[in-house]
Design a protein around this motif. Sequence first.
Motif, PDB file in Angstrom:
ATOM      1  N   LEU A 227     -12.257  14.034  16.759  1.00 56.83           N
ATOM      2  CA  LEU A 227     -12.812  13.244  15.662  1.00 56.83           C
ATOM      3  C   LEU A 227     -13.016  14.112  14.424  1.00 56.83           C
ATOM      4  N   LYS A 228     -13.505  15.323  14.628  1.00 57.43           N
ATOM      5  CA  LYS A 228     -13.805  16.242  13.529  1.00 57.43           C
ATOM      6  C   LYS A 228     -12.607  17.133  13.187  1.00 57.43           C
ATOM      7  N   GLN A 229     -11.459  16.800  13.759  1.00 55.46           N
ATOM      8  CA  GLN A 229     -10.205  17.511  13.469  1.00 55.46           C
ATOM      9  C   GLN A 229     -10.336  19.021  13.658  1.00 55.46           C
ATOM     10  N   GLY A 230     -11.043  19.377  14.742  1.00 53.90           N
ATOM     11  CA  GLY A 230     -11.150  20.779  15.109  1.00 53.90           C
ATOM     12  C   GLY A 230     -12.251  21.542  14.420  1.00 53.90           C
ATOM     13  N   PHE A 231     -13.003  20.890  13.511  1.00 60.25           N
ATOM     14  CA  PHE A 231     -14.088  21.573  12.800  1.00 60.25           C
ATOM     15  C   PHE A 231     -15.428  21.193  13.438  1.00 60.25           C
ATOM     16  N   VAL A 232     -15.979  22.084  14.235  1.00 58.52           N
ATOM     17  CA  VAL A 232     -17.259  21.841  14.904  1.00 58.52           C
ATOM     18  C   VAL A 232     -18.092  23.116  14.893  1.00 58.52           C
ATOM     19  N   ASN A 233     -19.393  22.932  15.005  1.00 57.58           N
ATOM     20  CA  ASN A 233     -20.332  24.068  14.989  1.00 57.58           C
ATOM     21  C   ASN A 233     -20.135  24.953  13.763  1.00 57.58           C
ATOM     22  N   GLY A 234     -19.748  24.312  12.651  1.00 54.27           N
ATOM     23  CA  GLY A 234     -19.588  25.048  11.405  1.00 54.27           C
ATOM     24  C   GLY A 234     -18.341  25.882  11.316  1.00 54.27           C
ATOM     25  N   LYS A 235     -17.398  25.705  12.253  1.00 55.68           N
ATOM     26  CA  LYS A 235     -16.175  26.513  12.266  1.00 55.68           C
ATOM     27  C   LYS A 235     -14.949  25.628  12.482  1.00 55.68           C
ATOM     28  N   GLN A 236     -13.827  26.050  11.885  1.00 60.60           N
ATOM     29  CA  GLN A 236     -12.554  25.399  12.159  1.00 60.60           C
ATOM     30  C   GLN A 236     -11.970  26.076  13.397  1.00 60.60           C
ATOM     31  N   ILE A 237     -12.154  25.432  14.553  1.00 58.15           N
ATOM     32  CA  ILE A 237     -11.780  26.047  15.840  1.00 58.15           C
ATOM     33  C   ILE A 237     -10.268  26.171  15.974  1.00 58.15           C
ATOM     34  N   VAL A 238      -9.550  25.121  15.605  1.00 60.72           N
ATOM     35  CA  VAL A 238      -8.087  25.149  15.567  1.00 60.72           C
ATOM     36  C   VAL A 238      -7.639  24.526  14.254  1.00 60.72           C
ATOM     37  N   GLU A 239      -6.373  24.717  13.908  1.00 60.16           N
ATOM     38  CA  GLU A 239      -5.861  24.148  12.670  1.00 60.16           C
ATOM     39  C   GLU A 239      -5.973  22.624  12.694  1.00 60.16           C
ATOM     40  N   LYS A 240      -6.415  22.063  11.607  1.00 55.45           N
ATOM     41  CA  LYS A 240      -6.552  20.619  11.465  1.00 55.45           C
ATOM     42  C   LYS A 240      -5.233  19.908  11.775  1.00 55.45           C
ATOM     43  N   THR A 296     -12.353   6.604  30.624  1.00 55.68           N
ATOM     44  CA  THR A 296     -11.808   6.249  29.316  1.00 55.68           C
ATOM     45  C   THR A 296     -12.491   7.056  28.218  1.00 55.68           C
ATOM     46  N   LEU A 297     -11.685   7.551  27.288  1.00 52.60           N
ATOM     47  CA  LEU A 297     -12.184   8.227  26.097  1.00 52.60           C
ATOM     48  C   LEU A 297     -11.647   7.505  24.875  1.00 52.60           C
ATOM     49  N   LEU A 298     -12.536   6.979  24.051  1.00 48.82           N
ATOM     50  CA  LEU A 298     -12.166   6.241  22.841  1.00 48.82           C
ATOM     51  C   LEU A 298     -12.763   6.939  21.625  1.00 48.82           C
ATOM     52  N   VAL A 299     -11.920   7.200  20.632  1.00 49.70           N
ATOM     53  CA  VAL A 299     -12.351   7.836  19.385  1.00 49.70           C
ATOM     54  C   VAL A 299     -12.076   6.869  18.234  1.00 49.70           C
ATOM     55  N   ILE A 300     -13.110   6.574  17.442  1.00 46.95           N
ATOM     56  CA  ILE A 300     -12.994   5.634  16.326  1.00 46.95           C
ATOM     57  C   ILE A 300     -13.384   6.355  15.042  1.00 46.95           C
ATOM     58  N   GLN A 302     -12.979   5.702  11.923  1.00 40.53           N
ATOM     59  CA  GLN A 302     -13.529   4.854  10.866  1.00 40.53           C
ATOM     60  C   GLN A 302     -15.022   4.630  11.028  1.00 40.53           C
ATOM     61  N   GLN A 303     -15.508   4.720  12.277  1.00 36.39           N
ATOM     62  CA  GLN A 303     -16.933   4.530  12.545  1.00 36.39           C
ATOM     63  C   GLN A 303     -17.640   5.832  12.932  1.00 36.39           C
ATOM     64  N   ASN A 304     -16.934   6.954  12.873  1.00 43.07           N
ATOM     65  CA  ASN A 304     -17.509   8.252  13.240  1.00 43.07           C
ATOM     66  C   ASN A 304     -18.127   8.179  14.632  1.00 43.07           C
ATOM     67  N   LEU A 305     -17.344   7.698  15.581  1.00 38.32           N
ATOM     68  CA  LEU A 305     -17.860   7.407  16.919  1.00 38.32           C
ATOM     69  C   LEU A 305     -16.901   7.866  18.009  1.00 38.32           C
ATOM     70  N   VAL A 306     -17.476   8.354  19.096  1.00 36.43           N
ATOM     71  CA  VAL A 306     -16.744   8.721  20.317  1.00 36.43           C
ATOM     72  C   VAL A 306     -17.459   8.069  21.492  1.00 36.43           C
ATOM     73  N   ALA A 307     -16.700   7.449  22.374  1.00 34.93           N
ATOM     74  CA  ALA A 307     -17.303   6.804  23.544  1.00 34.93           C
ATOM     75  C   ALA A 307     -16.542   7.162  24.806  1.00 34.93           C
ATOM     76  N   VAL A 308     -17.311   7.390  25.867  1.00 35.14           N
ATOM     77  CA  VAL A 308     -16.739   7.714  27.174  1.00 35.14           C
ATOM     78  C   VAL A 308     -17.359   6.802  28.229  1.00 35.14           C
ATOM     79  N   ARG A 309     -16.536   6.320  29.123  1.00 38.90           N
ATOM     80  CA  ARG A 309     -17.037   5.680  30.337  1.00 38.90           C
ATOM     81  C   ARG A 309     -16.341   6.370  31.502  1.00 38.90           C
ATOM     82  N   ALA A 310     -17.034   6.498  32.616  1.00 40.59           N
ATOM     83  CA  ALA A 310     -16.462   7.204  33.761  1.00 40.59           C
ATOM     84  C   ALA A 310     -16.873   6.534  35.060  1.00 40.59           C
ATOM     85  N   PHE A 311     -15.910   6.444  35.978  1.00 37.48           N
ATOM     86  CA  PHE A 311     -16.124   5.910  37.324  1.00 37.48           C
ATOM     87  C   PHE A 311     -15.462   6.854  38.310  1.00 37.48           C
ATOM     88  N   ASN A 312     -15.732   6.675  39.596  1.00 41.38           N
ATOM     89  CA  ASN A 312     -15.022   7.482  40.600  1.00 41.38           C
ATOM     90  C   ASN A 312     -14.167   6.615  41.511  1.00 41.38           C
TER      91      ASN A 312
END
Length: 339
Positions: A227-240, A296-300, A302-312
């Motif tokens: 979502l943050k295109q690789g920029f987290v914790n104040g650093k660009q971790i990988v190229e955008k 499931t991993l969903l990234v939106i 436009q809404q600055n949102l990430v959602a995960v659901r998990a089952f076994n």
Amino acid sequence: MLINKKISAQFNSVISNVRKTSELVDCSGASVFIIYNDNIVTEEYWGKHSKDPNSRCIQADTQFHVASVRKSYIGFAVAYAVNKGYIGSIDDSIINYISPRALQILNGTTIKHLLTHTHGLKMVNGEIFREFPPGESWAYRGIGIDLLTQIIKNTTGKTVAEIVAENVFKPLNFSETGWYGEINEKLVDVVRKPNDPSWTTSKSTDGDKMNMYVSSRELAEWGYFHLKQGFVNGKQIVEKEIIDIATSLQSPSTIDANFPQNGFLWFVKDLPARKSEIGELVPKGSFQILGYTGVTLLVIPQQNLVAVRAFNSFGSPNGFDYLADVKKFGDTIIECLLY
């Protein structure tokens, strides 16, 4: 990863949606995790690691078998290889990157075809067959993933697991994500039908097999990293650019418009497509990955949102419409934002 926690009731209907699904599929535990506007707003766990009543409770460090969600990590490794020049272009023929003894049947197949499930190849009893000419249709086949992981190793000299560990897991201190050759107490039991021929596991930890387990929180953080295109914790971790190409529409225009649309294995939302796994209300530019376990991993963006659901669970019970179910998951999220 540094993300503040501000739990709210805004997404309670999403929790209810996931709980309902967990009651319909054959699972012993589940979770839902949502990051919205840079805060953890939903984090719920219930059930146990297995159907044994004495088994471990599902909790924050529980790692779920993610099945095909692993393909998002493979997609990242391909994007990395392209960005670093190991792969010239995804429009290159795959025979340029694999054994010189490659079968003639692979001719005309590009890396893009593998990434978008439009390669037309199928493996039957150890032999490769062609279902349709490359770029003319869409089919979800494991051979495309096998070829991609081989190409990654041949071009970079590294495995998928090594690439994502060096470039993402280690910088972000991920410790609940990986491919496992041995079971440990934090890994959930996978509930499946006895002798299910589609179930496979492996001792390999190279990232090329279906034995990947991830906690809900780190899967959400993996989505947040995109979502943050690789920029987290104040650093660009990988190229955008690595994230951009991995999550942008890559499907050839030659396929039927109703087929699912893909980036680097991610399902992406572009024009309406009847066979998409992403909900109708979910806006354009969103991307999602779904596993056979229902994870499931969903990234939106436009809404600055990430959602995960998990089952076994592994697979779906008779009569269960998994496609409608996962679309409803995404649509319920959007409903929580609109009303």
